[in-house]
Design a protein around this motif. Structure first.
Motif, PDB file in Angstrom:
ATOM      1  N   GLU A  54       0.836  -1.205   0.000  1.00 24.79           N
ATOM      2  CA  GLU A  54       0.000   0.000   0.000  1.00 24.79           C
ATOM      3  C   GLU A  54       0.872   1.257   0.000  1.00 24.79           C
ATOM      4  O   GLU A  54       0.626   2.201  -0.755  1.00 24.79           O
ATOM      5  CB  GLU A  54      -0.913  -0.021   1.226  1.00 24.79           C
ATOM      6  CG  GLU A  54      -1.817   1.179   1.323  1.00 24.79           C
ATOM      7  CD  GLU A  54      -2.660   1.173   2.603  1.00 24.79           C
ATOM      8  OE1 GLU A  54      -3.464   2.095   2.760  1.00 24.79           O
ATOM      9  OE2 GLU A  54      -2.500   0.251   3.438  1.00 24.79           O
ATOM     10  N   LEU A  55       1.891   1.263   0.833  1.00 22.23           N
ATOM     11  CA  LEU A  55       2.783   2.423   0.906  1.00 22.23           C
ATOM     12  C   LEU A  55       3.552   2.622  -0.400  1.00 22.23           C
ATOM     13  O   LEU A  55       3.753   3.761  -0.843  1.00 22.23           O
ATOM     14  CB  LEU A  55       3.752   2.268   2.079  1.00 22.23           C
ATOM     15  CG  LEU A  55       3.108   2.358   3.469  1.00 22.23           C
ATOM     16  CD1 LEU A  55       4.116   1.965   4.541  1.00 22.23           C
ATOM     17  CD2 LEU A  55       2.544   3.746   3.720  1.00 22.23           C
ATOM     18  N   LEU A  56       3.980   1.536  -1.018  1.00 21.29           N
ATOM     19  CA  LEU A  56       4.668   1.641  -2.304  1.00 21.29           C
ATOM     20  C   LEU A  56       3.745   2.195  -3.387  1.00 21.29           C
ATOM     21  O   LEU A  56       4.173   2.995  -4.238  1.00 21.29           O
ATOM     22  CB  LEU A  56       5.243   0.292  -2.713  1.00 21.29           C
ATOM     23  CG  LEU A  56       6.444  -0.191  -1.880  1.00 21.29           C
ATOM     24  CD1 LEU A  56       6.787  -1.639  -2.253  1.00 21.29           C
ATOM     25  CD2 LEU A  56       7.624   0.714  -2.055  1.00 21.29           C
ATOM     26  N   ALA A  57       2.481   1.798  -3.357  1.00 23.14           N
ATOM     27  CA  ALA A  57       1.502   2.325  -4.315  1.00 23.14           C
ATOM     28  C   ALA A  57       1.299   3.819  -4.098  1.00 23.14           C
ATOM     29  O   ALA A  57       1.218   4.599  -5.056  1.00 23.14           O
ATOM     30  CB  ALA A  57       0.182   1.572  -4.201  1.00 23.14           C
ATOM     31  N   ILE A  58       1.214   4.226  -2.856  1.00 23.74           N
ATOM     32  CA  ILE A  58       1.062   5.655  -2.532  1.00 23.74           C
ATOM     33  C   ILE A  58       2.277   6.435  -3.018  1.00 23.74           C
ATOM     34  O   ILE A  58       2.142   7.500  -3.619  1.00 23.74           O
ATOM     35  CB  ILE A  58       0.827   5.843  -1.020  1.00 23.74           C
ATOM     36  CG1 ILE A  58      -0.518   5.287  -0.612  1.00 23.74           C
ATOM     37  CG2 ILE A  58       0.941   7.314  -0.646  1.00 23.74           C
ATOM     38  CD1 ILE A  58      -0.733   5.190   0.876  1.00 23.74           C
ATOM     39  N   ARG A  59       3.458   5.901  -2.775  1.00 23.17           N
ATOM     40  CA  ARG A  59       4.690   6.562  -3.223  1.00 23.17           C
ATOM     41  C   ARG A  59       4.694   6.743  -4.728  1.00 23.17           C
ATOM     42  O   ARG A  59       5.053   7.785  -5.253  1.00 23.17           O
ATOM     43  CB  ARG A  59       5.921   5.767  -2.792  1.00 23.17           C
ATOM     44  CG  ARG A  59       7.222   6.426  -3.258  1.00 23.17           C
ATOM     45  CD  ARG A  59       8.421   5.586  -2.974  1.00 23.17           C
ATOM     46  NE  ARG A  59       8.670   5.531  -1.553  1.00 23.17           N
ATOM     47  CZ  ARG A  59       9.613   4.787  -0.996  1.00 23.17           C
ATOM     48  NH1 ARG A  59      10.375   4.011  -1.741  1.00 23.17           N
ATOM     49  NH2 ARG A  59       9.796   4.794   0.293  1.00 23.17           N
ATOM     50  N   GLN A  60       4.262   5.701  -5.456  1.00 28.40           N
ATOM     51  CA  GLN A  60       4.230   5.780  -6.907  1.00 28.40           C
ATOM     52  C   GLN A  60       3.255   6.835  -7.392  1.00 28.40           C
ATOM     53  O   GLN A  60       3.552   7.619  -8.294  1.00 28.40           O
ATOM     54  CB  GLN A  60       3.856   4.415  -7.496  1.00 28.40           C
ATOM     55  CG  GLN A  60       3.936   4.382  -9.007  1.00 28.40           C
ATOM     56  CD  GLN A  60       3.670   2.997  -9.557  1.00 28.40           C
ATOM     57  OE1 GLN A  60       3.269   2.107  -8.833  1.00 28.40           O
ATOM     58  NE2 GLN A  60       3.904   2.832 -10.846  1.00 28.40           N
ATOM     59  N   LYS A  61       2.073   6.913  -6.768  1.00 28.03           N
ATOM     60  CA  LYS A  61       1.097   7.933  -7.148  1.00 28.03           C
ATOM     61  C   LYS A  61       1.641   9.335  -6.890  1.00 28.03           C
ATOM     62  O   LYS A  61       1.426  10.249  -7.692  1.00 28.03           O
ATOM     63  CB  LYS A  61      -0.214   7.734  -6.377  1.00 28.03           C
ATOM     64  CG  LYS A  61      -1.040   6.587  -6.876  1.00 28.03           C
ATOM     65  CD  LYS A  61      -2.323   6.479  -6.106  1.00 28.03           C
ATOM     66  CE  LYS A  61      -3.118   5.264  -6.561  1.00 28.03           C
ATOM     67  NZ  LYS A  61      -4.379   5.123  -5.803  1.00 28.03           N
ATOM     68  N   LEU A  62       2.336   9.515  -5.791  1.00 22.24           N
ATOM     69  CA  LEU A  62       2.881  10.833  -5.460  1.00 22.24           C
ATOM     70  C   LEU A  62       3.984  11.239  -6.435  1.00 22.24           C
ATOM     71  O   LEU A  62       4.138  12.421  -6.741  1.00 22.24           O
ATOM     72  CB  LEU A  62       3.423  10.851  -4.029  1.00 22.24           C
ATOM     73  CG  LEU A  62       2.379  10.810  -2.935  1.00 22.24           C
ATOM     74  CD1 LEU A  62       3.043  10.650  -1.569  1.00 22.24           C
ATOM     75  CD2 LEU A  62       1.538  12.083  -2.954  1.00 22.24           C
ATOM     76  N   SER A  63       4.750  10.279  -6.912  1.00 19.21           N
ATOM     77  CA  SER A  63       5.848  10.629  -7.826  1.00 19.21           C
ATOM     78  C   SER A  63       5.347  10.911  -9.247  1.00 19.21           C
ATOM     79  O   SER A  63       6.075  11.472 -10.059  1.00 19.21           O
ATOM     80  CB  SER A  63       6.877   9.497  -7.854  1.00 19.21           C
ATOM     81  OG  SER A  63       6.324   8.324  -8.399  1.00 19.21           O
ATOM     82  N   GLU A  64       4.112  10.527  -9.548  1.00 19.94           N
ATOM     83  CA  GLU A  64       3.562  10.803 -10.881  1.00 19.94           C
ATOM     84  C   GLU A  64       3.128  12.202 -10.927  1.00 19.94           C
ATOM     85  O   GLU A  64       2.966  13.094 -11.243  1.00 19.94           O
ATOM     86  CB  GLU A  64       2.346   9.887 -11.162  1.00 19.94           C
ATOM     87  CG  GLU A  64       2.736   8.441 -11.286  1.00 19.94           C
ATOM     88  CD  GLU A  64       1.538   7.516 -11.368  1.00 19.94           C
ATOM     89  OE1 GLU A  64       0.382   7.966 -11.271  1.00 19.94           O
ATOM     90  OE2 GLU A  64       1.770   6.303 -11.499  1.00 19.94           O
TER      91      GLU A  64
END
Length: 64
Positions: A54-64
């Motif tokens: 979940e945290l990795l998914a959040i990180r990916q969304k933030l970097s987009e």
């Protein structure tokens, strides 16, 4: 000296740092801070594999 001795506690210690040599004073202060951090015995919180995904998914969304 008497005032410092009367007001220092384990939770709020006083440190005497010679200030006539700024370079060494900064070294003393940084060593005191490092020693205090070590006493805190901090560690990263434990997490579950699901929470990590979940945290990795959040990180990916933030970097987009």
């Amino acid at each position: 000296e008497e005032c410092i001795g009367a007001t220092t506690t384990r939770q709020a210690p006083w440190y005497i740092v010679p200030a006539d040599d700024k370079q060494n004073a900064r070294l003393f202060v940084s060593q005191i801070i490092l020693d205090e951090f070590k006493e805190l015995k901090m560690s990263y919180p434990k997490t579950t594999p699901a929470r990590r995904r979940e945290l990795l998914a959040i990180r990916q969304k933030l970097s987009e």
